[in-house]
Design a protein around this motif. Structure first.
Motif, PDB file in Angstrom:
ATOM      1  N   PHE A   1       0.825  -1.207   0.000  1.00 17.51           N
ATOM      2  CA  PHE A   1       0.000   0.000   0.000  1.00 17.51           C
ATOM      3  C   PHE A   1       0.865   1.265   0.000  1.00 17.51           C
ATOM      4  O   PHE A   1       0.708   2.152  -0.836  1.00 17.51           O
ATOM      5  CB  PHE A   1      -0.942   0.005   1.199  1.00 17.51           C
ATOM      6  N   PHE A   2       1.798   1.336   0.912  1.00 24.47           N
ATOM      7  CA  PHE A   2       2.604   2.555   1.017  1.00 24.47           C
ATOM      8  C   PHE A   2       3.436   2.796  -0.233  1.00 24.47           C
ATOM      9  O   PHE A   2       3.589   3.932  -0.684  1.00 24.47           O
ATOM     10  CB  PHE A   2       3.492   2.509   2.254  1.00 24.47           C
ATOM     11  N   SER A   3       3.981   1.745  -0.793  1.00 22.16           N
ATOM     12  CA  SER A   3       4.799   1.981  -1.979  1.00 22.16           C
ATOM     13  C   SER A   3       3.911   2.419  -3.144  1.00 22.16           C
ATOM     14  O   SER A   3       4.332   3.214  -3.979  1.00 22.16           O
ATOM     15  CB  SER A   3       5.628   0.743  -2.328  1.00 22.16           C
ATOM     16  N   THR A   4       2.687   1.941  -3.154  1.00 18.72           N
ATOM     17  CA  THR A   4       1.767   2.397  -4.189  1.00 18.72           C
ATOM     18  C   THR A   4       1.489   3.895  -4.045  1.00 18.72           C
ATOM     19  O   THR A   4       1.446   4.639  -5.031  1.00 18.72           O
ATOM     20  CB  THR A   4       0.439   1.628  -4.097  1.00 18.72           C
ATOM     21  N   VAL A   5       1.317   4.311  -2.806  1.00 21.00           N
ATOM     22  CA  VAL A   5       1.086   5.730  -2.569  1.00 21.00           C
ATOM     23  C   VAL A   5       2.295   6.551  -3.027  1.00 21.00           C
ATOM     24  O   VAL A   5       2.149   7.578  -3.697  1.00 21.00           O
ATOM     25  CB  VAL A   5       0.807   6.000  -1.078  1.00 21.00           C
ATOM     26  N   ILE A   6       3.470   6.084  -2.695  1.00 27.93           N
ATOM     27  CA  ILE A   6       4.676   6.794  -3.135  1.00 27.93           C
ATOM     28  C   ILE A   6       4.699   6.927  -4.643  1.00 27.93           C
ATOM     29  O   ILE A   6       5.005   7.989  -5.194  1.00 27.93           O
ATOM     30  CB  ILE A   6       5.951   6.054  -2.686  1.00 27.93           C
ATOM     31  N   ARG A   7       4.351   5.847  -5.308  1.00 22.72           N
ATOM     32  CA  ARG A   7       4.361   5.892  -6.766  1.00 22.72           C
ATOM     33  C   ARG A   7       3.425   6.994  -7.260  1.00 22.72           C
ATOM     34  O   ARG A   7       3.759   7.748  -8.180  1.00 22.72           O
ATOM     35  CB  ARG A   7       3.924   4.544  -7.319  1.00 22.72           C
ATOM     36  N   GLY A   8       2.262   7.087  -6.622  1.00 22.69           N
ATOM     37  CA  GLY A   8       1.320   8.134  -7.007  1.00 22.69           C
ATOM     38  C   GLY A   8       1.890   9.515  -6.753  1.00 22.69           C
ATOM     39  O   GLY A   8       1.797  10.408  -7.598  1.00 22.69           O
ATOM     40  N   ILE A   9       2.473   9.686  -5.603  1.00 23.88           N
ATOM     41  CA  ILE A   9       3.053  10.988  -5.266  1.00 23.88           C
ATOM     42  C   ILE A   9       4.153  11.345  -6.259  1.00 23.88           C
ATOM     43  O   ILE A   9       4.184  12.445  -6.816  1.00 23.88           O
ATOM     44  CB  ILE A   9       3.638  10.973  -3.837  1.00 23.88           C
ATOM     45  N   GLU A  10       5.033  10.400  -6.467  1.00 14.97           N
ATOM     46  CA  GLU A  10       6.162  10.673  -7.349  1.00 14.97           C
ATOM     47  C   GLU A  10       5.672  11.062  -8.736  1.00 14.97           C
ATOM     48  O   GLU A  10       6.243  11.931  -9.388  1.00 14.97           O
ATOM     49  CB  GLU A  10       7.053   9.431  -7.432  1.00 14.97           C
ATOM     50  N   ARG A  11       4.605  10.412  -9.135  1.00 16.17           N
ATOM     51  CA  ARG A  11       4.099  10.628 -10.483  1.00 16.17           C
ATOM     52  C   ARG A  11       3.677  12.095 -10.682  1.00 16.17           C
ATOM     53  O   ARG A  11       4.152  12.756 -11.612  1.00 16.17           O
ATOM     54  CB  ARG A  11       2.908   9.701 -10.717  1.00 16.17           C
ATOM     55  N   VAL A  12       2.820  12.590  -9.784  1.00 16.99           N
ATOM     56  CA  VAL A  12       2.390  13.975 -10.006  1.00 16.99           C
ATOM     57  C   VAL A  12       3.483  14.947  -9.602  1.00 16.99           C
ATOM     58  O   VAL A  12       3.627  16.015 -10.220  1.00 16.99           O
ATOM     59  CB  VAL A  12       1.044  14.315  -9.324  1.00 16.99           C
ATOM     60  N   ALA A  13       4.274  14.607  -8.611  1.00 23.50           N
ATOM     61  CA  ALA A  13       5.368  15.496  -8.226  1.00 23.50           C
ATOM     62  C   ALA A  13       6.266  15.731  -9.431  1.00 23.50           C
ATOM     63  O   ALA A  13       6.602  16.864  -9.768  1.00 23.50           O
ATOM     64  CB  ALA A  13       6.166  14.890  -7.072  1.00 23.50           C
ATOM     65  N   ASN A  14       6.622  14.664 -10.066  1.00 28.17           N
ATOM     66  CA  ASN A  14       7.483  14.746 -11.224  1.00 28.17           C
ATOM     67  C   ASN A  14       6.854  15.601 -12.322  1.00 28.17           C
ATOM     68  O   ASN A  14       7.492  16.480 -12.882  1.00 28.17           O
ATOM     69  CB  ASN A  14       7.727  13.337 -11.747  1.00 28.17           C
TER      70      ASN A  14
END
Lengths: 357, 357
Positions: free
Chosen positions: B76-89
């Motif tokens: 779950f947490f790594s999925t959230v990170i992926r989401g964050i990284e995606r829009v952050a980027n």
DNA sequence: ATATTTAACGAAAACGTTTTCGTGTTGACA
DNA sequence: TGTCAACACGAAAACGTTTTCGTTAAATAT
């Protein structure tokens, strides 16, 4: 909403100079005990903490290391991150994460974003597309800019840097040997296309182990999966491929898979075909993740020790970063040590569970 | 090894001033076309890129956001990170990751490390120990320093900030209702201790659904696991607890578990006890991760849409960061908008697989 | 009494940018 | 010929530190 307090504000407030404040806070004995105490008390009251960015600019080092990996929703990679973060934290470094998403372009963009002063060094694992293209100029470019790189797992000879790898070859050898010892006669392999180095090495290990055991390799018993497609979302394809594979080779009594997804899927297919594991077929996978542990039957795997890889990578990188600091104080900037790159090999370990006898 | 080139070096080399170089590179029309071209050509040749740290210092913003989560080896947490990284980027931000490891102290240390200028804002999920202690001063402290926070999943009313949560309550309701619809009469619950808010909410949802269906809740059918111990490494304990639970309640024909590990373990235990899933017992878990997808039988779950949570969190944070920029140009710094915090609720979705009829 | 050390502090540079505010040179215009 | 824009550029401040090198006054030595 109070902005963080700065040296300048403290100085103005206490009617001393910025230099005096700075020195007092670092307990310089240039400053009298009185003023030191006064300043420190004030700083504590307002919870003064030096601004990291200013320090980074002044010291020309950021005390943060970049991680650049293909994917984060992935047991192995997240384990590595955990290892990196652990030692980074202990040694006073922050960790900034970039995801290449297996894409060459995103890898380059991320590298450039990081290499513009944000980080002191990079730990990375190469994206599939980059491996396919065999274009590594961006790595060499950042190395030439004085930013050290440590590569882990998916590494490549064309780049001169420290590397941390798992002994894929011997891990595979161990696994297949165990299957042989356990009485398997027809050992199959499910692997990836050859351009991912780790897959290739594991395949070679499989062949080597067979050779050592006097068993002739049979190419019919090798199934190569095209992992350029996103297997996670095309499980059905994977499973039908495996089903056909098993039907075409009913004599298979042992299976080695280069990752746990293949292994677990194979077990699922096997069961549907009426095979019992480990009685009719024994299975060993590579990469010890959650799936292996919780599958039924639980899966015997070759553990890569991802966390240890992360820790080693971080230590390697930070060692080099801090060695550079000292080098700068030496007479020779280009000392030969700079070109002695280290390759750390992490030994694999077989974790026996229910899928083998 | 060439250090990165700076404005100053370009200026010296081309015999112009630093200001001229800076302006030329940003296509200021203060500079003549000739000089602009000359400078831009030179800059491209030497691959000039502005130093991020210097920019951060000057602009008083770093364009990086901090993530502070309890654990990273976690689907779950790594999925959230992926989401964050995606829009952050996409929106031009970097992402720096800290792990609290479920520890109150590490959470504080990490916050302070990040809050000293390294980041513009923080996205976090609260550690278990912090939830237990109910001490949230460090969150409020950094908010007061002008660093906005977005909390996701494990949030708390005591902190005023934007929040992104999953609808735990209704997700549980949906799941249990489905079990009822599928004909289950004795629906059990495996949950955690109550101090983790999400566990509590899911438990309440379970009770609510039973009530709505006119079924009387039976406390014997609720198993609370003490997850203060590291369950991942004490699977045996978990399994024996579940075994006893099942043996004590042989009438259970439906099961809702607040996470997939509990659900999968329960299925394993059920099978050992000779029960067939879904025929004898139907199972639904919360949190859609790898385990659910690859378990045999595959597990029907309530999906939390981790990636979407990450994306929403990042958007919320960046929106606020960039709104602040504009606010500074307004007459009122303390405008009321600052205190309108948003709570985004992500709808859950039931993903039906083989563990239900 | 004079020279010299020491104590305690401040000024300024440097890290690499951006931006505001000059300043000198040109050309046009009256 | 004198005035004034327009043009093209440079100086300097600012972001927040640390550190080197003064500088002043008092204390000590000669």
């Amino acid at each position: 909403m109070k902005r963080k307090i700065t040296l300048k504000q403290i100085a103005r407030e206490l009617d001393v100079s910025i230099s005096t404040v700075s020195k007092a806070l670092s307990n310089s004995k240039e400053i009298s005990e009185d003023t030191t105490q006064k300043i420190q008390a004030f700083a504590k009251l307002y919870n003064y903490k030096a601004n990291n960015i200013a320090l980074s600019l002044k010291n020309r080092k950021t005390k943060t290391i970049g991680i650049l990996i293909p994917e984060i929703v992935h047991h192995f990679f997240s384990t590595v991150i955990r290892g990196i973060e652990r030692v980074a934290n202990r040694r006073g470094y922050n960790v900034i994460v970039g995801l290449s998403n297996e894409s060459f372009t995103k890898e380059i963009i991320n590298m450039e974003m990081l290499a513009n002063g944000s980080i002191d060094g990079i730990i990375l694992s190469i994206s599939k597309e980059t491996l396919l293209k065999q274009d590594y100029h961006h790595f060499n470019a950042t190395i030439n800019q004085g930013i050290p790189i440590v590569m882990f797992d998916r590494v490549v000879n064309e780049v001169d840097c420290d590397k941390v790898i798992v002994d894929d070859f011997n891990g595979a050898v161990k696994a297949v040997k165990k299957l042989v010892e356990n009485g398997c006669k027809n050992i199959a392999l499910i692997t990836t296309m050859d351009y991912v180095s780790v897959g290739r090495l594991r395949t070679q290990g499989y062949l080597e182990a067979l050779g050592l055991s006097g068993i002739e390799a049979n190419s019919n018993l090798i199934l190569k999966i095209d992992d350029s497609l996103d297997v996670e979302n095309h499980l059905d394809i994977l499973e039908t491929e495996i089903t056909q594979f098993f039907k075409a080779n009913p004599n298979i009594d042992g299976l080695f898979a280069v990752n746990e997804l293949y292994a677990v899927s194979a077990m699922k297919v096997a069961r549907k075909l009426g095979l019992t594991i480990p009685d009719d077929m024994q299975v060993i996978g590579f990469t010890d993740g959650v799936l292996s542990k919780h599958a039924t039957p639980s899966l015997t795997t070759v553990s890569q020790h991802g966390q240890k890889m992360g820790e080693q990578s971080a230590n390697l990188l930070i060692d080099r970063l801090e060695a550079e600091d000292n080098d700068n104080e030496q007479y020779f900037t280009n000392n030969p040590k700079d070109h002695d790159f280290i390759k750390v090999v992490i030994e694999t370990e077989i974790i026996e569970r229910e899928s083998t006898k």
